[in-house]
Design an enzyme around this catalytic site. Structure first.
Site, short mmCIF file in Angstrom:
data_model
loop_
_atom_site.label_atom_id
_atom_site.label_comp_id
_atom_site.label_asym_id
_atom_site.label_seq_id
_atom_site.Cartn_x
_atom_site.Cartn_y
_atom_site.Cartn_z
N TYR A 197 -73.54 50.19 5.69
CA TYR A 197 -73.80 49.86 4.32
C TYR A 197 -72.84 50.33 3.45
O TYR A 197 -72.30 49.80 2.63
CB TYR A 197 -75.34 50.33 3.79
CG TYR A 197 -75.64 50.22 2.48
CD1 TYR A 197 -76.19 48.92 1.99
CD2 TYR A 197 -75.77 51.13 1.60
CE1 TYR A 197 -76.24 48.65 0.65
CE2 TYR A 197 -76.14 50.96 0.21
CZ TYR A 197 -76.39 49.71 0.02
OH TYR A 197 -76.76 49.35 -1.39
N GLY A 220 -85.84 42.52 -7.03
CA GLY A 220 -85.21 43.90 -7.56
C GLY A 220 -84.29 43.61 -8.70
O GLY A 220 -84.57 42.82 -9.80
N SER A 229 -72.20 50.05 -4.82
CA SER A 229 -73.11 51.52 -4.84
C SER A 229 -72.36 52.77 -4.86
O SER A 229 -71.41 52.69 -4.37
CB SER A 229 -74.03 51.20 -3.46
OG SER A 229 -74.95 52.70 -3.32
N GLY A 256 -78.98 36.82 -4.92
CA GLY A 256 -80.05 37.74 -4.80
C GLY A 256 -80.87 37.79 -6.07
O GLY A 256 -81.37 39.01 -6.21
N ALA A 257 -81.48 36.69 -6.55
CA ALA A 257 -82.12 36.74 -7.79
C ALA A 257 -83.68 36.69 -7.56
O ALA A 257 -84.42 36.59 -8.39
CB ALA A 257 -81.78 35.64 -8.49
N1 NAP Z 1 -81.82 49.69 -5.38
C1 NAP Z 1 -80.80 50.61 -5.40
O1 NAP Z 1 -81.17 51.72 -5.58
C2 NAP Z 1 -79.40 50.13 -5.11
C3 NAP Z 1 -78.37 51.39 -5.46
C4 NAP Z 1 -77.13 50.99 -5.19
C5 NAP Z 1 -76.86 49.55 -4.99
N2 NAP Z 1 -77.91 48.58 -4.95
C6 NAP Z 1 -77.45 47.09 -4.71
O2 NAP Z 1 -78.17 46.42 -5.44
C7 NAP Z 1 -78.10 44.92 -4.84
C8 NAP Z 1 -79.46 44.54 -4.98
O3 NAP Z 1 -80.36 45.30 -4.01
P1 NAP Z 1 -81.81 45.64 -4.71
O4 NAP Z 1 -81.94 46.94 -4.75
O5 NAP Z 1 -82.46 44.72 -5.86
O6 NAP Z 1 -82.77 45.19 -3.24
P2 NAP Z 1 -83.85 44.25 -2.80
O7 NAP Z 1 -84.96 44.00 -4.07
O8 NAP Z 1 -83.82 44.05 -1.64
O9 NAP Z 1 -82.96 42.61 -3.45
C9 NAP Z 1 -81.87 42.10 -2.56
C10 NAP Z 1 -81.50 40.75 -2.87
O10 NAP Z 1 -80.72 40.23 -2.00
C11 NAP Z 1 -81.08 39.17 -1.21
N3 NAP Z 1 -80.59 38.81 0.13
C12 NAP Z 1 -80.52 39.78 1.03
N4 NAP Z 1 -80.02 39.26 2.17
C13 NAP Z 1 -79.79 38.02 1.91
C14 NAP Z 1 -79.33 36.72 2.35
N5 NAP Z 1 -78.83 36.97 3.62
N6 NAP Z 1 -78.98 35.48 1.75
C15 NAP Z 1 -79.35 35.63 0.42
N7 NAP Z 1 -80.03 36.42 -0.21
C16 NAP Z 1 -80.05 37.73 0.55
C17 NAP Z 1 -82.71 39.42 -1.21
O11 NAP Z 1 -83.42 38.30 -0.82
P3 NAP Z 1 -84.99 38.37 -0.52
O12 NAP Z 1 -85.88 38.30 -1.59
O13 NAP Z 1 -85.01 36.88 0.37
O14 NAP Z 1 -85.14 39.38 0.57
C18 NAP Z 1 -83.02 39.98 -2.54
O15 NAP Z 1 -83.09 38.81 -3.62
C19 NAP Z 1 -77.65 45.18 -3.41
O16 NAP Z 1 -76.22 44.55 -3.38
C20 NAP Z 1 -77.74 46.73 -3.35
O17 NAP Z 1 -76.63 47.04 -2.25
C21 NAP Z 1 -78.99 48.87 -4.90
#
Ligand code: NAP
Length: 294
Positions: A169, A16, A140, A12-13
């Site tokens: 989730y 975000g 999370s 997921g690089a």
């Molecule tokens: N943001 C918050 O407040 C928060 C809080 C707690 C935990 N988290 C956790 O942090 C992690 C990263 O989330 P983020 O907040 O950075 O969200 P984000 O910006 O939506 O990034 C998510 C990443 O995961 C990738 N991804 C999603 N589905 C995928 C799939 N089927 N195959 C391969 N890659 C996939 C996305 O790819 P694409 O670019 O192609 O969509 C993106 O690179 C997650 O595990 C989330 O649960 C986030």
């Protein structure tokens, strides 16, 4: 950790927290392997790093983690390319507001957030062990909303009956903790930690199409920047004080106590066995799978 000649794989690089962590790990001197599902978005994220960090070594691997076939191919490529992987960041994830079943027949949120990372980590174990790696699983605070005792685990993994994305989730994030803590128990040579990265203004909030979309749009400007979450991952990956913290959970920068269910060793063992069966590790054998290259 001295990062010269060290390899970090981060899922997921493209966006975000993952994109920020990849940048920070490249700055720290790692060879960074970015796992992205979309080539164009991955190339944009990679170019951002190579512009910012002179001499950065950044590889891009494409895999949609909702497909176990693609996870196996990814693991095969990584095993063929690297004798050691020093840091694995199991970060990719999100949720689907509508119920969806993956191509392998699993509820899609759990398929991506858990099963993909379970399989990837297991298939990479030889190269992770060789490096005495740190394995960071991004969970999370939402794990506190989980309720994975409401029906048999296998049904939760396979069914979208009465689907709620909040539940799916939350369940997946508790499962991340159970997985990370069990990995720490099973693999004493690894440092396996789980973390809540903060509440960060990433694309994860854009997936909402329901009643929550309006308040989320309002709150997003008040959230922390994605870079703060990325820095937290980089610290867990590199700082000496985290070298002996296997089995721990971190809420942002501090060690924290997770919900009680996360420490249920029987539940964790049950989840591990089920995940082995669902991902095909039991039937095919992990060493054999881990060395395949397609
Ligand atoms: N943001 C918050 O407040 C928060 C809080 C707690 C935990 N988290 C956790 O942090 C992690 C990263 O989330 P983020 O907040 O950075 O969200 P984000 O910006 O939506 O990034 C998510 C990443 O995961 C990738 N991804 C999603 N589905 C995928 C799939 N089927 N195959 C391969 N890659 C996939 C996305 O790819 P694409 O670019 O192609 O969509 C993106 O690179 C997650 O595990 C989330 O649960 C986030």
């Amino acid at each position: 950790m001295d990062a010269s000649d060290k390899v970090c794989v981060i899922t997921g690089a493209s966006s975000g927290i993952g994109a920020e962590a990849a940048l920070g790990l490249a700055r720290a001197g790692f060879r960074v392997v970015m796992v992205c599902r979309d080539r164009r978005r991955g190339e944009v994220a990679r170019a951002r790093i190579t512009r910012a960090v002179a001499g950065a070594q950044v590889d891009l691997r494409i895999a949609d983690l909702s497909s176990l076939r693609q996870v196996r191919a990814l693991a095969g490529d990584l095993n063929a390319a690297h004798r050691q992987i020093h840091v694995l960041v199991n970060n990719a994830g999100g949720y689907r507001t509508r119920p969806e079943i993956s191509e392998d027949g699993f509820e899609r949120t759990l398929a991506v957030n858990h099963l993909a990372h379970f399989l990837l980590t297991n298939l990479l174990l030889p190269v992770l062990r060789a490096a005495k790696a740190r394995v960071i699983t991004v969970s999370s605070r939402a794990h506190r909303r989980a309720n994975i005792r409401r029906k048999p685990l296998e049904q939760i993994m396979k069914s979208v009956e009465a689907y709620s994305w909040v539940q799916a989730y939350g369940d997946s994030k508790l499962v991340n903790l159970l997985f990370s803590f069990e990995l720490a128990r099973r693999e004493p040579d690894l440092t396996a930690v789980a973390m809540h990265p903060g509440v960060l203004a990433t694309r994860i909030w854009n997936q909402n199409s329901d009643w929550l979309s309006f308040p989320l749009r309002f709150f997003k400007p008040f959230m922390e920047r994605p870079a703060q979450g990325g820095e937290r991952i980089v610290r867990l990956a590199t700082a000496p004080e985290f070298a002996n913290t296997s089995g721990k959970y971190f809420d942002r920068d501090r060690e924290a106590r997770a919900a009680a269910d996360a420490y249920d060793e029987q539940l964790a063992a049950e989840l591990w066995t089920l995940s082995e069966e669902l991902t095909g590790l039991t039937s095919e054998g992990q060493t054999e799978l881990g060395s395949c290259s397609s």
